[in-house]
Write an enzyme that holds these catalytic residues in place. Structure first.
Site: not given
Ligand code: BMA
Length: 930
Positions: A459, A555
Site C-alpha cells: 500500500e 485485499e
Molecule cells: C489493509 C492492510 C493492513 C490492514 C488492513 C485492515 O490496509 O494492508 O495494513 O490491517 O487493511 O485495515
C-alpha cells in the site's frame, strides 16, 4: 546414500548443510540466559526465542496476551536484553581452517561477542550473518553473548538523527503501539497494527551455530524451473563460503533422481568467484508430472540434490522443486487503450482465478509457531478451496516450513517484501541493508513452486499518491525516496535473482501502468489495471452493487469479533460487555466497535437485553454473521466477473483475496480463523463462496434477482473477438491444451472435467419462513461456455407472483445445482429481504443427538420447529471444525459433522456443545423475530 545424512535438518524438506570433515556446533536450545542489567533480571532462555517468552517461562511476566498486558509490559520492549551462554568445542573446531558463527536471524539491533571479543553486528532481522571466529575459540569452554538494543529506543534515535520526517511517526492511539518502526528492518507489525498488539521482540529468532571446515562449503543453493521451448530446464545456483586466501578446487554434483538426471563437474572457486550455475535439461521423452494449484491437479514435487566435495569437506543441500510455469498476463483487453490492461496469472498456460486470503504472522512470538499450527492454518485454508495467499508486507518472510506446506497444498503465494503502510528512509546504510535482505530472501525462497510473484510493499504507492501521511508540500522528496528504495535498489536485485516471476513495486498497483507512470500511478486504485484493495465501511456490503469491478482484488475485509470462547481465555467474565474498558482496548481499529454495530444494524437487529454479557455474546455472533455475509457477497461478485468485460473496459476479474486469514491475538479483526484456531463464521462461508461450483444469487441494479453459475478449477483459454476484445472460454479440444504443454492424458482428463461440470440443471426454490415446504420450484438447464454465466433472472414481483409468496420479507430462495447424473454439486441460499425486516418465525433450534462416528469425528443432529437463519454450533475447548456452520436450516433436522484435531470424548463434547440461531438474539425494541 542420502546427501543429508551428515546434516542438520533446518526445515521439513530442506537439508541445509551436511559436511563430512566438518563440525557443526549447534548453539540453539535451552542453555541460554536472558538478562537485562538495569532491572537486574536473569532468566533461562531458549533459542530460537524472544525475551517475552523467556520472561513468561521464568515467571517474571504473566501471559502477555491477557487483558491489556501488551501495555502493562511495554517496559519489556524498551529494555536492552542480552542472550548469553557457555559452550564447549573440541580441537577439530578450533584447528579448522575456517570457523564461522552463523546466525540465521537476530532480532534486531545486535552485537555479538565471543570470548569477550566483538565478532560482528547485525541490524536487520531479515538477514543471516556469518561472523569469523578464527583464532577466537579455545578447546573446552567458550562463551557467547548477543547484546540487543531496544528496537523501540533505536527507532527513536534514528528518527532524531534523520534530517527530515519519515512518516508515519506513531501508530494510531487505538493501537497502543510504539513509534517509528519504519526506521528499522524489523517485523513492522511488532510495534502494533490495527489487528495486533505491540510486542517489540528481541532475541535470536532463528537457528545459530558454528561451522568449522577446511576450505569451502555450500552456504546457499537455489533452483529455478523454466520451460524453454518444449523442454523443462532447471537452473541451479550454488553459493559457497570459500577460504579467504586460496583458490579451492572441488567437485560439484547435482541430481534429480526421479528423472535419472545428474550433473557432475570439477570446479574451482575463490573468494571472488564463489557461485556457480548449472542447467539441468529434462529430455523430452521423460514425462514430467506437473505442479498445480489446489484443485487443479496434483502438487508433484521432486528432490533436487546438490553436493560439493573438496578435500575433506563435503556439503550438500536438498531442494524440493515443482515443474510449473507462471506468467502474469498484462495485455490490452480491447482495441481501445483507455480500457486498460488485463491482470491475471497463468499456471502451466492456464488462466487461474486466485481464490484466497491474506496471511499475517501467526504469533507475536515467532518461536511459538509450530509446524502443527502452520499445518492447521494452511490446511484450513486449503480445506475451503483457497488456492492462494498473500504473505503481507508488515510481517516476516515466513519459515521454510510455511513455504514447504504451501508447495504441498498447492497454495500460490503472492510474496510481499516487508514494507508496509509507511514511507522509509533511504540513507546508504539503510539501502545496503535492504539490498542484502532482498537478495538473501529471494535466494532462500525462489526454489518454491508456490511463489508466483514478488511485490515491493503493501500500500505504499497508494499512501504516497493519496497523501495518507500529509506530505504534499514535500512530495518530490518522498517520491524520490520511493523510487530509490523499490525501483533503483530492490527491483534489479529481484530481477537478477529471479527471471521467472514478475516484480511489482507495490500492492495494490497498476502493474505495467504504474511503471509507465514513473512508479506512482495517477489512480493507483484503477479498476482497469493491476490489483486493488477495497475497504468501505459506509456502504451496504450485503449488496453487490456496492463493489468495484477490478482486474483483481488482493485485499477486502470487514471486522468481526473472534469467537466468544477464544476471548474468554484472555478476558475476565466482567470484561465481557459492549462498553467495557478491555473490549475497547482489544479494538485497534479506531471506532471499530461502533462501525461494526452500524453495519450490523442495517441487516440485523442489535441485541438489547438487560444482561450485558448476553448482549455482548449476541453482538459477537451478529458481527460474525455480518462479516460472513459481506465477504460472501463481495467474493461471489468478483468470481462472477471473471468472464465478463463491460463496455467501459471493466471486468475479467481474476482474483479475490479477502483480508485476512489468521489472527495474532484474541480480538475483533478481519480474520476468518481466530487466534485459538476456531473458525469464525466467515471461514465456513468461504467453503461455499470458494466452492468449485458456485451458485451465486444477487440483486441487479433494477432490483431483480440474477443467479450466476461459476465454475472453477477447469481449463479456460483466451479468445480475441473480431473487435480485439479479450475473453475467456472453457477449453473444448485436446490440441489447445497440448499446445500449452499438457500431456495428452492430462489434457483429456481436464476436458472430461469440463464436460461433466459445464452442464446440468439449477433448481430455484422459494420458501415462506412459516413452512418447511417450498412454495414454488423453478428449474433451468444450463450449458456453460465460459466459467461464469447468468442462468436465471427474475424480478422480485415475478418471483412473488409466480410462487404466491406474500412479500419479499416473507421469503427466501434456496438454490441447488445438479450435474447431468442428478448429483448435487452445489447449493446456496438468499433471503429476499434483510433479516432485520424479514418475517421470521421464532425458531427453536436444538441438538437432537450427538453420536461418535470415530475417534476424531462426531455426528450431530440439529433440529428446529421452523426455518432458522445462521444456525451456529460452538463447542468450547475442543479443537476442530464442523462440516458446516452458520447455515440456513430449512428442513426440520439436519446432520452436521465435527472433525476434531485430537481424540474426542463424546460426553465432554456433548456437554460443551451449543447451538443458536438468529432468533435467539435478545433484542429490546424492534424484535428480530417478526
Ligand atoms: C489493509 C492492510 C493492513 C490492514 C488492513 C485492515 O490496509 O494492508 O495494513 O490491517 O487493511 O485495515
Amino acid at each position: 546414500m542420502s546427501l543429508c545424512m551428515f546434516g542438520y535438518t533446518l526445515a521439513l524438506a530442506t537439508c541445509w548443510l551436511g559436511v563430512q570433515a566438518f563440525v557443526r556446533v549447534d548453539l540453539s536450545g535451552d542453555d541460554w540466559v536472558v538478562s537485562e542489567k538495569t532491572k537486574g533480571i536473569r532468566v533461562p532462555g531458549k533459542v530460537p526465542g524472544s525475551m517475552y517468552t523467556a520472561l513468561q517461562d521464568g515467571g517474571i511476566i504473566q501471559d502477555p496476551l491477557y487483558r491489556d498486558n501488551d501495555v502493562t509490559y511495554s517496559w519489556v520492549g524498551r529494555g536492552d536484553w542480552t542472550y548469553s551462554r557457555n559452550f564447549s568445542v573440541t580441537s577439530d573446531v578450533v584447528k579448522a581452517g575456517q570457523v564461522w558463527l552463523i546466525c540465521e536471524g537476530l532480532d534486531t539491533i545486535a552485537t555479538v561477542i565471543v570470548n569477550g571479543q566483538e565478532v560482528g553486528q547485525s541490524e536487520n532481522m531479515f538477514v543471516w550473518s556469518a561472523f569469523n571466529l578464527s583464532g577466537i575459540l579455545q578447546v573446552g569452554n567458550n562463551s557467547i553473548e548477543v547484546n540487543f538494543k531496544s528496537a523501540v529506543k533505536e527507532a527513536a534515535a534514528r528518527t532524531n538523527k534523520s534530517d527530515y520526517d519519515i512518516p508515519p511517526a506513531c501508530p494510531q492511539a487505538a493501537q497502543h503501539g510504539e513509534c517509528h518502526v519504519n526506521q528499522i528492518r524489523k517485523e513492522q507489525c511488532s510495534f502494533s497494527w490495527d489487528w495486533g498488539p505491540s510486542f517489540p521482540t528481541q532475541g535470536i529468532w532463528k537457528p545459530i551455530y558454528i561451522d568449522a571446515y577446511g576450505r569451502a562449503v555450500i552456504r546457499e543453493a537455489a533452483a529455478l524451473v523454466k520451460r524453454v521451448n518444449t523442454q523443462w530446464q532447471v537452473d541451479i545456483e550454488v553459493y559457497l563460503d570459500v577460504d579467504n586466501e586460496a583458490e579451492v578446487k572441488g567437485r560439484l554434483d547435482a541430481a534429480i533422481r526421479d528423472f535419472n538426471l545428474s550433473f557432475s563437474q570439477d570446479l574451482s572457486f575463490s573468494k571472488t568467484k564463489n557461485s556457480f550455475k548449472i542447467n539441468l535439461i529434462v529430455p523430452e521423452d521423460r514425462e514430467v508430472p506437473l505442479w498445480w494449484p489446489n484443485g487443479y491437479g496434483n502438487q508433484s514435487l521432486f528432490d533436487l540434490e546438490v553436493l560439493f566435495t573438496s578435500g575433506g569437506d563435503t556439503s550438500s543441500k536438498t531442494l524440493r522443486i515443482g515443474f510449473r510455469t507462471v506468467e502474469l498476463v498484462q495485455v490490452p483487453v480491447s482495441n481501445r487503450t483507455e480500457h486498460g490492461l488485463s491482470f491475471y496469472y497463468k499456471i502451466n498456460g492456464i488462466p487461474v482465478f486466485l481464490k484466497g486470503s491474506n496471511w499475517i504472522p501467526a504469533d507475536s512470538f515467532q518461536e511459538r509457531i509450530t509446524i502443527d499450527t502452520l499445518r492447521f492454518l494452511l490446511g484450513s485454508a486449503a480445506n475451503v478451496s483457497i488456492n492462494s495467499l498473500r504473505v503481507w508486507g508488515g510481517g516476516v518472510y515466513e519459515s521454510e516450513e510455511f513455504y514447504n506446506l504451501c508447495d504441498e497444498l498447492g497454495i500460490m503465494i503472492w510474496q510481499d517484501l516487508m514494507f508496509s503502510v509507511a514511507l522509509y528512509p533511504t540513507y546508504p546504510e539503510f539501502l545496503s541493508s535492504v539490498a542484502t535482505e532482498v537478495s538473501q530472501q529471494v535466494r532462500r525462497l525462489k526454489s518454491h513452486a508456490s511463489i508466483i510473484v514478488w511485490a515491493g510493499n503493501n500500500e505504499n504507492e497508494s499512501a504516497l499518491k493519496q497523501n495518507w501521511f500529509r506530505i504534499t508540500s514535500n512530495y518530490s522528496r518522498y517520491y524520490d525516496d520511493y523510487v530509490k528504495l523499490y525501483v533503483t535498489t530492490i527491483k534489479p536485485i529481484v530481477e537478477q535473482e529471479d527471471s521467472t516471476r514478475e516484480y511489482l513495486t507495490s500492492s495494490p498497483s497498476n502493474g505495467k501502468e504504474t511503471e509507465k507512470e514513473g512508479y506512482i500511478a495517477q489512480d493507483s486504485s484503477s479498476q482497469l489495471y493491476g490489483d486493488v484493495h477495497f475497504y468501505d465501511y459506509s456502504v451496504d456490503q450485503w449488496n453487490a452493487q456496492s463493489f468495484r469491478i477490478p482486474r483483481m482484488a488482493t485485499e477486502y475485509g470487514v471486522q468481526a469479533w473472534c469467537n466468544n470462547e477464544s476471548l474468554s481465555r484472555v478476558l475476565e467474565p466482567s470484561d465481557l460487555s459492549m462498553e467495557s474498558e478491555m473490549v475497547n482496548h482489544r479494538q485497534h481499529h479506531p471506532n471499530g466497535n461502533q462501525e461494526m454495530a452500524d453495519e450490523v444494524k442495517v441487516h440485523l437487529n442489535l441485541p438489547g437485553s438487560s444482561d450485558e454479557k448476553s448482549n455482548f455474546v449476541d453482538f459477537i455472533y451478529l458481527t460474525q454473521i455480518n462479516q460472513a455475509m459481506c465477504i460472501r457477497t463481495q467474493s461471489e461478485h468478483y468470481r462472477r466477473y471473471q468472464s465478463q468485460l463491460l463496455p467501459d473496459g471493466r471486468g475479467l476479474t481474476m482474483g479475490a483475496l479477502y483480508w485476512q486469514l489468521n489472527d495474532i491475538w484474541q480480538a475483533p479483526t478481519w480474520a476468518s480463523i481466530d487466534y485459538e484456531g476456531s473458525w469464525k463464521m466467515l471461514h465456513y462461508y468461504a467453503r461455499s463462496f470458494f466452492n468449485r461450483t458456485l451458485i451465486s444469487p444477487y440483486r441487479l441494479k433494477d432490483g431483480s434477482v440474477d443467479v450466476f453459475l461459476v465454475l472453477d478449477q477447469l481449463p479456460v483459454v483466451e479468445v480475441r473477438g473480431s473487435d480485439g476484445t479479450l475473453s475467456f472460454r472453457l477449453a473444448n479440444n485436446i490440441s489447445e491444451l497440448v499446445k500449452l504443454g499438457l500431456s495428452a492424458s492430462e489434457a483429456s482428463e481436464k476436458l472430461q472435467a469440463v464436460k461433466e461440470a459445464s452442464s446440468g440443471s439449477l433448481r430455484v426454490q422459494i420458501y415462506d419462513y412459516i413452512s418447511f415446504n417450498p412454495l414454488h420450484t423453478w428449474t433451468v438447464k444450463y450449458n456453460l461456455k465460459t466459467a461464469a454465466e447468468s442462468v436465471f433472472t427474475k424480478s422480485v414481483s415475478d418471483l412473488l407472483a409466480e410462487s404466491g409468496c406474500p412479500s419479499a420479507e416473507n421469503c427466501l430462495l434456496h438454490l441447488t445445482a445438479t450435474d447431468s447424473d442428478g448429483l448435487v454439486v452445489s447449493t446456496n441460499w438468499y433471503p429476499l429481504a434483510y433479516p432485520r425486516s424479514s418475517k421470521l418465525k421464532p425458531a427453536q433450534v436444538k441438538i437432537a443427538s450427538v453420536t461418535r462416528a470415530n475417534e476424531h469425528t462426531v455426528d450431530i443432529e440439529v433440529s428446529s420447529d421452523a426455518i432458522a437463519l445462521f444456525v451456529w454450533l460452538s463447542v468450547d475447548n475442543v479443537r476442530g471444525h464442523f462440516s458446516d456452520n452458520g447455515f440456513l436450516l430449512f428442513t426440520p433436522s439436519r446432520r452436521v459433522r465435527f472433525y476434531a484435531s485430537d481424540t474426542v470424548d463424546v460426553g465432554y463434547f456433548s456437554s460443551h456443545l451449543r447451538v443458536r440461531s438468529v432468533a435467539d438474539v435478545k433484542t429490546s425494541d424492534v424484535p428480530i423475530v417478526g
